[in-house]
Design a protein around this motif. Structure first.
Motif, mmCIF file in Angstrom:
data_model
loop_
_atom_site.group_PDB
_atom_site.id
_atom_site.type_symbol
_atom_site.label_atom_id
_atom_site.label_comp_id
_atom_site.label_asym_id
_atom_site.label_seq_id
_atom_site.Cartn_x
_atom_site.Cartn_y
_atom_site.Cartn_z
ATOM 1 N N ALA A 161 1.050 -1.215 -0.076
ATOM 2 C CA ALA A 161 -0.020 0.104 -0.132
ATOM 3 C C ALA A 161 0.884 1.133 0.084
ATOM 4 O O ALA A 161 1.761 1.400 0.832
ATOM 5 C CB ALA A 161 -0.780 -0.096 1.251
ATOM 6 N N VAL A 162 0.849 1.957 -0.852
ATOM 7 C CA VAL A 162 1.741 3.227 -1.133
ATOM 8 C C VAL A 162 0.549 4.624 -0.937
ATOM 9 O O VAL A 162 -0.194 4.565 -1.742
ATOM 10 C CB VAL A 162 2.325 3.289 -2.524
ATOM 11 C CG1 VAL A 162 3.231 4.575 -2.532
ATOM 12 C CG2 VAL A 162 3.246 2.122 -2.718
ATOM 13 N N GLN A 163 0.892 5.040 0.068
ATOM 14 C CA GLN A 163 0.109 6.325 0.412
ATOM 15 C C GLN A 163 0.583 7.518 -0.206
ATOM 16 O O GLN A 163 1.809 8.112 0.327
ATOM 17 C CB GLN A 163 -0.292 6.226 1.874
ATOM 18 C CG GLN A 163 -1.233 7.338 2.348
ATOM 19 C CD GLN A 163 -1.571 7.160 3.862
ATOM 20 O OE1 GLN A 163 -0.688 7.639 4.536
ATOM 21 N NE2 GLN A 163 -2.741 6.824 4.123
ATOM 22 N N THR A 164 -0.031 8.321 -1.014
ATOM 23 C CA THR A 164 0.687 9.459 -1.473
ATOM 24 C C THR A 164 -0.179 10.544 -0.859
ATOM 25 O O THR A 164 0.210 11.785 -1.488
ATOM 26 C CB THR A 164 0.351 9.366 -3.150
ATOM 27 O OG1 THR A 164 -0.857 9.290 -3.639
ATOM 28 C CG2 THR A 164 1.362 8.292 -3.633
ATOM 29 N N THR A 165 -1.210 10.712 -0.260
ATOM 30 C CA THR A 165 -2.128 11.676 0.278
ATOM 31 C C THR A 165 -1.374 12.500 1.181
ATOM 32 O O THR A 165 -0.711 11.862 2.282
ATOM 33 C CB THR A 165 -3.441 11.276 0.935
ATOM 34 O OG1 THR A 165 -4.051 10.359 -0.189
ATOM 35 C CG2 THR A 165 -4.134 12.480 1.295
ATOM 36 N N THR A 166 -1.044 13.816 1.359
ATOM 37 C CA THR A 166 -0.457 14.697 2.133
ATOM 38 C C THR A 166 -1.481 15.676 3.084
ATOM 39 O O THR A 166 -1.305 16.722 2.980
ATOM 40 C CB THR A 166 0.814 15.195 1.629
ATOM 41 O OG1 THR A 166 0.152 16.179 0.482
ATOM 42 C CG2 THR A 166 1.749 14.509 1.175
ATOM 43 N N ALA A 215 -5.874 12.502 8.937
ATOM 44 C CA ALA A 215 -5.316 11.146 9.232
ATOM 45 C C ALA A 215 -5.986 10.240 8.158
ATOM 46 O O ALA A 215 -7.257 9.833 8.390
ATOM 47 C CB ALA A 215 -5.440 10.622 10.521
ATOM 48 N N PHE A 216 -4.969 9.701 7.274
ATOM 49 C CA PHE A 216 -5.586 8.471 6.348
ATOM 50 C C PHE A 216 -4.667 7.164 6.859
ATOM 51 O O PHE A 216 -3.794 7.317 7.326
ATOM 52 C CB PHE A 216 -5.312 8.774 4.816
ATOM 53 C CG PHE A 216 -5.992 10.014 4.372
ATOM 54 C CD1 PHE A 216 -7.403 9.495 3.939
ATOM 55 C CD2 PHE A 216 -5.880 11.146 4.540
ATOM 56 C CE1 PHE A 216 -8.407 10.590 3.133
ATOM 57 C CE2 PHE A 216 -6.552 12.142 3.980
ATOM 58 C CZ PHE A 216 -7.908 11.922 3.245
ATOM 59 N N ALA A 217 -5.282 6.202 6.728
ATOM 60 C CA ALA A 217 -4.969 4.893 6.829
ATOM 61 C C ALA A 217 -4.473 4.338 5.567
ATOM 62 O O ALA A 217 -5.530 4.047 4.566
ATOM 63 C CB ALA A 217 -5.846 3.989 7.842
ATOM 64 N N ALA A 218 -3.400 3.715 5.653
ATOM 65 C CA ALA A 218 -2.958 2.816 4.484
ATOM 66 C C ALA A 218 -3.934 1.355 4.316
ATOM 67 O O ALA A 218 -4.275 1.021 3.526
ATOM 68 C CB ALA A 218 -1.612 2.398 4.202
ATOM 69 N N TYR A 219 -4.306 0.926 5.772
ATOM 70 C CA TYR A 219 -5.148 -0.133 5.917
ATOM 71 C C TYR A 219 -6.164 0.302 6.962
ATOM 72 O O TYR A 219 -5.728 0.597 7.973
ATOM 73 C CB TYR A 219 -4.416 -1.300 6.196
ATOM 74 C CG TYR A 219 -5.381 -2.267 6.747
ATOM 75 C CD1 TYR A 219 -6.046 -3.280 5.907
ATOM 76 C CD2 TYR A 219 -5.576 -2.476 8.135
ATOM 77 C CE1 TYR A 219 -6.960 -4.228 6.369
ATOM 78 C CE2 TYR A 219 -6.446 -3.562 8.641
ATOM 79 C CZ TYR A 219 -7.024 -4.430 7.869
ATOM 80 O OH TYR A 219 -7.913 -5.385 8.142
#
Length: 152
Positions: A34-39, A43-47
């Protein structure tokens, strides 16, 4: 349609309990990444897992041939470890109350536990009320630490 959109469209309408996604890795790559690109400031979770019960598992890690999970994260936050055999998991760490991390087992540290609530004291001590046994890394008893009713 890009590859990303095809994958998103493919999995968008999967519903439980009839659906299951099996991913088989071929070669020396990551099986799932899971590659998270949101900045964002949110708070966002990859999972993110939403379970139907706190007894359900967020994660169950096994090695091929294991009969039980070696590393399990339960819905209530408890983390359990074992050897993957029939004896199940025999070690745990969990939140037992607000600001309290607990294990039902022995905790051994490489360089010793740190205590954040220590304070300087004089030699004027109260009554000895308890003793706490201290062990080395192999589990052998080193001795006891005295616990007093008060120290000034």
């Amino acid at each position: 349609m890009t590859c990303d959109n095809q994958v998103t469209g493919l999995f968008r309408n999967i519903t439980a309990p009839a659906a299951r996604l099996d991913v088989t890795e071929a070669g020396s790559r990551r099986t799932v990444e899971a590659v998270q690109t949101t900045t964002s400031t949110v708070a966002f979770a990859a999972y993110a897992g939403i379970l139907g019960s706190s007894a359900n598992r967020h994660f169950d890690g096994r090695v091929s041939g294991d009969s039980t999970g070696r590393f399990v994260i339960l819905g209530d936050g408890k983390v359990e470890w074992g050897n993957g055999g029939a004896g199940g998991r025999d070690t745990n760490l969990y939140r037992s109350a607000a600001n309290v991390l607990k294990t039902d087992d022995m905790l051994v540290t490489a360089v010793g536990p740190g205590v954040g609530n220590s304070a300087t004291a004089t030699t004027s001590v109260g009554t000895l009320v308890r003793k706490m046994e201290v062990f080395d890394a192999s589990g052998a008893s080193l001795d006891f630490v005295p616990i007093y009713s008060s120290i000034t």
